[in-house]
Write an enzyme that holds these catalytic residues in place. Structure first.
Site, short mmCIF file in Angstrom:
data_model
loop_
_atom_site.label_atom_id
_atom_site.label_comp_id
_atom_site.label_asym_id
_atom_site.label_seq_id
_atom_site.Cartn_x
_atom_site.Cartn_y
_atom_site.Cartn_z
N ASP A 190 0.79 -1.20 0.00
CA ASP A 190 -0.16 -0.15 -0.08
C ASP A 190 1.10 1.33 -0.15
OD1 ASP A 190 -2.19 -1.71 0.30
OD2 ASP A 190 -2.41 -1.46 2.29
N ARG A 191 0.25 2.29 -0.42
CA ARG A 191 1.10 3.59 -0.41
C ARG A 191 1.90 3.70 0.67
NH1 ARG A 191 0.14 8.69 -3.06
NH2 ARG A 191 -1.67 8.07 -4.19
#
Length: 314
Positions: free
Chosen positions: A136-137
């Site tokens: 995830d970011r």
């Protein structure tokens, strides 16, 4: 991307196999890659070009030249990379929090892909950006990138067979039992395109966790909430798996507002991909990669421990 020739020494147990069967059944080549090799004529046996239907004998030496590929069509950008491991088959990068692994429709720059393509261009390399898995970011840590279709296939097969192990460090709200196994299927939340939930009709998802330490007091009436440092290992790799699983059992990640985590003390999910073990796709040799906890999570743990110490001394 350097010398991508794969050298295969034929032993007694493989004697009599056709080259096509040897590549598919013994070496894990996909049918699509075998077809590409067939078209490119990229196989030699003892120095002579050969066809897929020809048989090999013990002592033969096959040299497989990987076919060329179209590069990823994305603008390279000069963004610093923290490289953990690199050779002709693999690039492992310690991704910072806040960076996407790959562009999305509305964000085509500033990603790990842009950075890797620039790094490769400066090294005279042209190729496709192939992350073996994504983070995830706002999750930091190791991202593994395959430099060829063959390496990508081999590593994907290890993921499927649970031979590629990924371990994460996380700070969660509350104190779960010392160890546990969460086996709960995940699916998209109705009406959402990027939020997941535990649902009976979802895809299988299994997370293992181990308590490394308690970071808060959590006594009844205490102003100091309980937090814990966990080591988590993925048996499957679903989107947001750790975040959803921990939230579902009542211990969301600190900072993970989407799944119920308090973001007053930390402004991203407190999650770091700290370790990965796998077998090298070319040699089969075990590879163990590690990255240190990033500065923001180290400071978070220090802060929570200091608050606990202050409470005890009151």
């Amino acid at each position: 991307m350097g010398n991508l020739d794969l050298i295969i020494h034929v032993d007694e147990k493989d004697s009599g196999c056709t080259i096509g069967n040897l590549l598919r059944r013994k070496k894990g080549f996909s049918r699509a890659l075998v077809r590409k090799l067939k078209r490119s004529g990229g196989i030699r046996c003892n120095g002579t070009p050969v066809f897929m239907g020809e048989k090999v004998t013990a002592g033969d030496v096959l040299v497989v030249t990987m076919p060329g590929e179209e590069p990823t069509l994305l603008e390279p950008e000069e963004i610093p990379l923290d490289i953990v491991f690199e050779d002709q088959d693999i690039l492992a990068v310690n991704k910072p929090a806040g960076m996407l692994v790959h562009p999305v429709k509305w964000e085509q720059s500033g990603t790990l892909a842009n950075a890797v393509l620039y790094y490769w261009r400066e090294a005279g390399i042209t190729g496709r950006f192939r992350p073996v898995y994504r983070l995830d970011r706002d999750t930091s840590g190791i991202v593994l990138v395959a430099l060829s279709q063959y390496a990508a296939q081999q590593l994907a097969a290890q993921l499927e067979k649970k031979l590629l192990r990924r371990r994460y460090l996380a700070v969660v709200v509350g104190t779960p039992p010392n160890a546990g196994r969460i086996d709960l299927p995940l699916g998209l939340k109705p009406g959402h395109s990027a939020e997941w939930m535990v649902t009976p009709g979802g895809r299988p998802a299994i997370t293992h966790y181990r308590l490394l330490g308690k970071l808060g007091n959590g006594r009844t009436g205490s102003s100091v909430p309980a937090f814990s440092l966990l080591c988590l290992e993925l048996e499957t790799g679903r989107t947001h798996q750790i975040r959803v699983h921990m939230s579902h059992i009542g211990h969301p990640l600190l900072g993970d507002a989407r799944y119920g985590g308090d973001e007053k003390l930390f402004h991203r999910q407190a999650l770091h991909a700290a370790a990965i073990d796998f077998y090298h796709p070319r040699t089969g040799v075990p590879v163990k990669l590690r990255t240190p906890v990033p500065a923001d999570m180290r400071e978070l743990v220090r802060l929570l421990r200091s608050r606990e110490s202050e409470f005890r001394n009151q």
